[in-house]
Scaffold this motif. Structure first.
Motif, PDB file in Angstrom:
ATOM      1  N   GLU A 403       1.123  -1.640   0.195  1.00  0.00           N
ATOM      2  CA  GLU A 403      -0.379  -0.206  -0.163  1.00  0.00           C
ATOM      3  C   GLU A 403       0.626   1.255   0.276  1.00  0.00           C
ATOM      4  O   GLU A 403       0.288   2.740  -0.909  1.00  0.00           O
ATOM      5  CB  GLU A 403      -0.762  -0.078   0.898  1.00  0.00           C
ATOM      6  N   GLU A 404       2.079   1.209   0.823  1.00  0.00           N
ATOM      7  CA  GLU A 404       3.228   2.691   1.126  1.00  0.00           C
ATOM      8  C   GLU A 404       3.421   2.628  -0.396  1.00  0.00           C
ATOM      9  O   GLU A 404       3.737   3.733  -0.867  1.00  0.00           O
ATOM     10  CB  GLU A 404       4.267   2.351   2.139  1.00  0.00           C
ATOM     11  N   LEU A 405       3.974   1.859  -1.107  1.00  0.00           N
ATOM     12  CA  LEU A 405       4.731   1.760  -2.737  1.00  0.00           C
ATOM     13  C   LEU A 405       3.512   2.661  -3.357  1.00  0.00           C
ATOM     14  O   LEU A 405       4.346   2.788  -4.252  1.00  0.00           O
ATOM     15  CB  LEU A 405       4.659   0.474  -2.492  1.00  0.00           C
ATOM     16  N   MET A 406       2.282   2.016  -3.571  1.00  0.00           N
ATOM     17  CA  MET A 406       1.749   2.571  -4.480  1.00  0.00           C
ATOM     18  C   MET A 406       0.780   3.915  -4.391  1.00  0.00           C
ATOM     19  O   MET A 406       0.335   4.653  -5.173  1.00  0.00           O
ATOM     20  CB  MET A 406       0.101   2.087  -4.325  1.00  0.00           C
ATOM     21  N   GLN A 407       1.267   4.548  -2.417  1.00  0.00           N
ATOM     22  CA  GLN A 407       0.599   5.671  -2.839  1.00  0.00           C
ATOM     23  C   GLN A 407       1.312   6.443  -2.815  1.00  0.00           C
ATOM     24  O   GLN A 407       2.003   8.131  -3.004  1.00  0.00           O
ATOM     25  CB  GLN A 407       1.295   6.410  -1.001  1.00  0.00           C
ATOM     26  N   GLN A 408       2.789   6.181  -3.706  1.00  0.00           N
ATOM     27  CA  GLN A 408       4.607   7.396  -4.508  1.00  0.00           C
ATOM     28  C   GLN A 408       3.820   7.171  -5.476  1.00  0.00           C
ATOM     29  O   GLN A 408       3.100   6.874  -6.272  1.00  0.00           O
ATOM     30  CB  GLN A 408       5.352   6.419  -4.086  1.00  0.00           C
ATOM     31  N   LEU A 409       4.793   8.622  -6.023  1.00  0.00           N
ATOM     32  CA  LEU A 409       5.035   8.784  -7.383  1.00  0.00           C
ATOM     33  C   LEU A 409       5.057   7.615  -8.379  1.00  0.00           C
ATOM     34  O   LEU A 409       5.762   6.902  -7.964  1.00  0.00           O
ATOM     35  CB  LEU A 409       5.453   9.918  -7.671  1.00  0.00           C
ATOM     36  N   THR A 410       4.553   7.693  -9.693  1.00  0.00           N
ATOM     37  CA  THR A 410       4.542   6.369 -10.516  1.00  0.00           C
ATOM     38  C   THR A 410       6.022   6.255 -11.036  1.00  0.00           C
ATOM     39  O   THR A 410       6.424   7.574 -11.458  1.00  0.00           O
ATOM     40  CB  THR A 410       4.040   6.349 -11.795  1.00  0.00           C
ATOM     41  N   GLU A 411       6.877   5.078 -10.784  1.00  0.00           N
ATOM     42  CA  GLU A 411       7.878   5.066 -11.603  1.00  0.00           C
ATOM     43  C   GLU A 411       7.952   3.530 -12.555  1.00  0.00           C
ATOM     44  O   GLU A 411       7.959   2.931 -11.218  1.00  0.00           O
ATOM     45  CB  GLU A 411       9.047   5.029 -10.553  1.00  0.00           C
ATOM     46  N   PHE A 412       8.803   3.657 -13.294  1.00  0.00           N
ATOM     47  CA  PHE A 412       8.650   2.366 -14.223  1.00  0.00           C
ATOM     48  C   PHE A 412       9.737   2.248 -15.032  1.00  0.00           C
ATOM     49  O   PHE A 412      10.728   3.506 -15.199  1.00  0.00           O
ATOM     50  CB  PHE A 412       7.704   2.411 -15.448  1.00  0.00           C
ATOM     51  N   GLN A 413      10.192   0.875 -14.770  1.00  0.00           N
ATOM     52  CA  GLN A 413      11.990   1.107 -14.897  1.00  0.00           C
ATOM     53  C   GLN A 413      12.345  -0.308 -16.414  1.00  0.00           C
ATOM     54  O   GLN A 413      11.268  -1.069 -17.160  1.00  0.00           O
ATOM     55  CB  GLN A 413      12.473  -0.196 -14.111  1.00  0.00           C
ATOM     56  N   VAL A 414      12.522   0.664 -17.235  1.00  0.00           N
ATOM     57  CA  VAL A 414      12.354   0.041 -18.969  1.00  0.00           C
ATOM     58  C   VAL A 414      13.180  -1.115 -18.938  1.00  0.00           C
ATOM     59  O   VAL A 414      14.773  -0.677 -18.938  1.00  0.00           O
ATOM     60  CB  VAL A 414      12.521   0.894 -20.055  1.00  0.00           C
ATOM     61  N   ASP A 415      12.984  -1.508 -18.801  1.00  0.00           N
ATOM     62  CA  ASP A 415      13.901  -3.006 -19.653  1.00  0.00           C
ATOM     63  C   ASP A 415      14.406  -3.598 -20.872  1.00  0.00           C
ATOM     64  O   ASP A 415      15.214  -4.203 -21.497  1.00  0.00           O
ATOM     65  CB  ASP A 415      13.748  -4.725 -18.466  1.00  0.00           C
ATOM     66  N   GLU A 416      12.798  -3.644 -21.615  1.00  0.00           N
ATOM     67  CA  GLU A 416      13.253  -4.213 -23.303  1.00  0.00           C
ATOM     68  C   GLU A 416      12.232  -2.927 -24.037  1.00  0.00           C
ATOM     69  O   GLU A 416      11.593  -2.428 -22.936  1.00  0.00           O
ATOM     70  CB  GLU A 416      12.730  -5.731 -23.148  1.00  0.00           C
ATOM     71  N   ILE A 417      12.872  -3.297 -25.105  1.00  0.00           N
ATOM     72  CA  ILE A 417      11.596  -2.039 -25.592  1.00  0.00           C
ATOM     73  C   ILE A 417      11.433  -3.525 -26.819  1.00  0.00           C
ATOM     74  O   ILE A 417      12.634  -3.836 -27.554  1.00  0.00           O
ATOM     75  CB  ILE A 417      12.999  -1.042 -26.148  1.00  0.00           C
TER      76      ILE A 417
END
Length: 598
Positions: A403-417
């Motif tokens: 829940e605490e992680l979900m309250q934070q701002l969005t951060e998506f790590q790009v691993d594949e393109i």
């Protein structure tokens, strides 16, 4: 689940027969060391003197208010008011376990094992089933056992798994990285688990896992591939043997195991390290061939998982090719390595379903416990024990942390393109924090100049099926429409526009030099792995020292040579160059202040 459950349900199953468990100090036995020594002495002297039986029944630790474990003495014919209260309690336990809860029936709140008669146990399980139906869950009795209590009637306690029926793709997802030397049988084992068909002894089961023609021709994995296996709410395996597509598996599964198949050959080591650092696996499965033992990259992979603090369990494969003595020798070899001062692990050989349940519960609780399975992908020997283990294995994080992680701002790590026809540019990776929705506006970067570019998330796919909302900790692919692929690279992050990400060319880290042939000094170039970042960096300076030797610690300044990166203080770091290897964590950043959105 406390470790004393191991003794409670493990009696007669060989779990605590070995001396390494009894005296390990990990609480795998009810007896104190002193009383264990006394008992051993009695056995040694072959004394026939009868000891007075203890009137104190065994016990578990008192019930915790938090967590997903609930003790219930009995649930026989509750009133309507009491039933509603019990249902509310079950909802709380399921929430704490992210959709899974364990009920101990026949146990008082203080942990006393009273047990129930056959009739009361039947009635209690019936009530528990009604409660589960009310909250949209199923129950499965994991194991039962008789207990000695001051009563003439035989009394039992039962351990019951309660699991929510999936709704709107909210299944529990655990990621397992698969490590091991080349030709140890990693891809074949995954093929058997996910396809539901045994191998023919010539690698037929692994063919569906390979992504490239040269992998099929050589039989060796060189890239990172993902495979899924599900369990429904009743604990039954859901895989491709009954479901034709990944979407069907996702619809039917309450719990999903995502296997990250990594390369075993030494020349693909950078790919294996990237898979371990970038995809944030919950657990690691080290596959060792019974016929070859600890060979090639096995030790290195074990060291990598331990350096990154990923809990590890071991599978000894290809037992159908070996004699019993060869298998025992390989297991002894593994136990010897695990007990060494550098590892400090407690090996637990899994020989029965009872021990597999205990091993899963212990493994998630204590990082020192290391379950060892011996199985065959051709004959199917002991394969069911591994499935029981995966079914019971609980998540490492609880609902509050999630829940605490979900309250934070969005951060998506790009691993594949990728570029997908009629879809456009697609990126694959892991959502580190926050929530990501279809149509959301994000920024991606850093570019070579340290800037961030605006983009829109057109659609989301998770485990090859459409998904509207992505939550922290979940891996997925995001379609970015006509966004220029050439502007993207692995190691970038997609973040919320409100975030002010720290971009840097230089950073400092406290490191330990694991191995270096000569001396490690200023000007040395290494490949640095921090999360999904993988780039060559130059050693700028060593604080307080001119040079480092194997085993020494220091705070070192690194400078990236190609482009700036997004880093966080406290992130785990791993660097290598040839035989040189080291680990550590980021202590400070030298940020760029030019980052802007364009």
């Amino acid at each position: 689940m406390d470790s004393r459950v191991a003794e409670l349900f493990g009696t007669g199953s060989g779990l605590i027969a070995g001396p390494q468990c009894s005296g390990s100090g990990n609480g795998l036995s009810f007896m104190s060391k002193k009383s264990y020594a006394k008992n051993s002495k009695k056995v040694k002297n072959r004394s026939t003197r009868n000891t007075k039986p203890s009137n104190n029944p065994p016990y578990l630790p008192p019930e915790a208010e938090e967590g997903n474990i609930e003790y219930k003495l009995k649930l026989v014919n509750p009133t309507q008011y009491r039933f509603e209260h019990l249902v509310t309690q079950m909802k709380w336990r399921l929430q704490e376990g992210r959709g899974e809860a364990v009920y101990q029936i026949g146990v008082e709140d203080n942990g006393l094992l009273v047990g129930l008669s056959e009739e009361d146990m039947r009635a209690s399980l019936k009530t528990l089933r009604r409660m589960a139906e009310k909250v949209g869950a199923d129950i499965a009795v994991i194991r039962e056992r008789e207990v000695d209590y001051d009563s003439d009637i035989p009394r039992k306690i039962a351990e019951v798994l309660v699991r929510k029926v999936p709704d709107n793709q909210q299944f529990l997802d655990l990621r397992v990285a698969v490590l091991g030397n080349v030709d140890s049988g990693k891809s074949t084992l995954l093929g058997v688990l996910t396809q539901g068909e045994l191998d023919n002894g010539r690698g037929r089961a692994r063919l569906n896992l390979f992504r490239h023609l040269h992998e099929i021709q050589s039989g060796r994995t060189s890239s990172i591939s993902f495979e899924i296996m599900g369990f429904n709410s009743k604990g039954e395996v859901v895989n491709y043997s009954e479901s034709r597509t990944a979407e069907e598996i996702c619809e039917r599964a309450s719990k999903m195991i995502t296997f990250i198949d990594l390369a075993g050959h030494h020349k693909y080591l950078k790919t294996t390290i990237f898979g371990l650092t970038s995809y944030c696996p919950d657990f690691a499965m080290l596959v060792v061939g019974a016929n070859t033992g600890i060979a090639g990259t096995t030790r290195e992979h074990l060291g990598l998982a331990m350096a990154l603090k990923v809990p590890i369990f071991i599978v000894v494969s290809k037992v159908d090719l070996c004699t019993k003595n060869t298998i025992e020798r390989t297991v002894r070899q593994l136990e010897r390595i695990l007990k060494q001062p550098g590892c400090n692990k407690v090996p637990m050989l899994v020989a029965t379903a009872d021990v597999a349940v205990t091993a899963a519960q212990q493994f998630a609780l204590s990082p020192s416990i290391t379950p060892i399975f011996t199985l065959s992908s051709v004959s199917g020997e002991n394969l069911d024990l591994l499935k029981v283990f995966f079914n019971i294995l609980p998540p490492l994080s609880n609902s509050k942390e999630q829940e605490e992680l979900m309250q934070q701002l969005t951060e998506f790590q790009v691993d594949e393109i990728y570029t997908v026809p009629e879809v456009g540019t697609v990126v694959g990776g892991t959502l580190y924090s926050g929530i990501c929705r279809e149509g959301e506006q994000l920024v991606v970067g850093p570019t070579d100049e340290g800037n961030f570019l605006e983009l829109k998330v057109c659609s989301i796919q998770r485990n090859r099926s459409a998904c509207r909302v992505l939550r922290a900790g979940q891996a997925a692919t995001l379609a970015l429409g006509n966004f220029d692929r050439s502007l993207l690279r692995k190691g970038m992050v997609m973040v919320s526009p409100e975030m002010n990400p720290t971009i840097c060319w230089m950073f400092e880290a406290e490191i330990v030099l694991l191995f270096h042939a000569k001396t490690f000094r200023k000007g040395f170039q290494v490949t640095v792995h921090v999360g999904n970042v993988r780039q060559t960096a130059i050693v700028g300076c060593l604080h307080g020292k001119d040079e480092l030797r194997t085993g020494e610690k220091a705070v070192v300044r690194f400078k990236f040579i190609k482009h700036p990166e997004y880093l966080k203080i406290g992130a785990k770091l791993l660097f290598r160059e040839g035989v040189t290897k080291g680990i550590g964590h980021v202590t400070s950043l030298h940020p760029l202040f030019m980052n802007q959105y364009s």
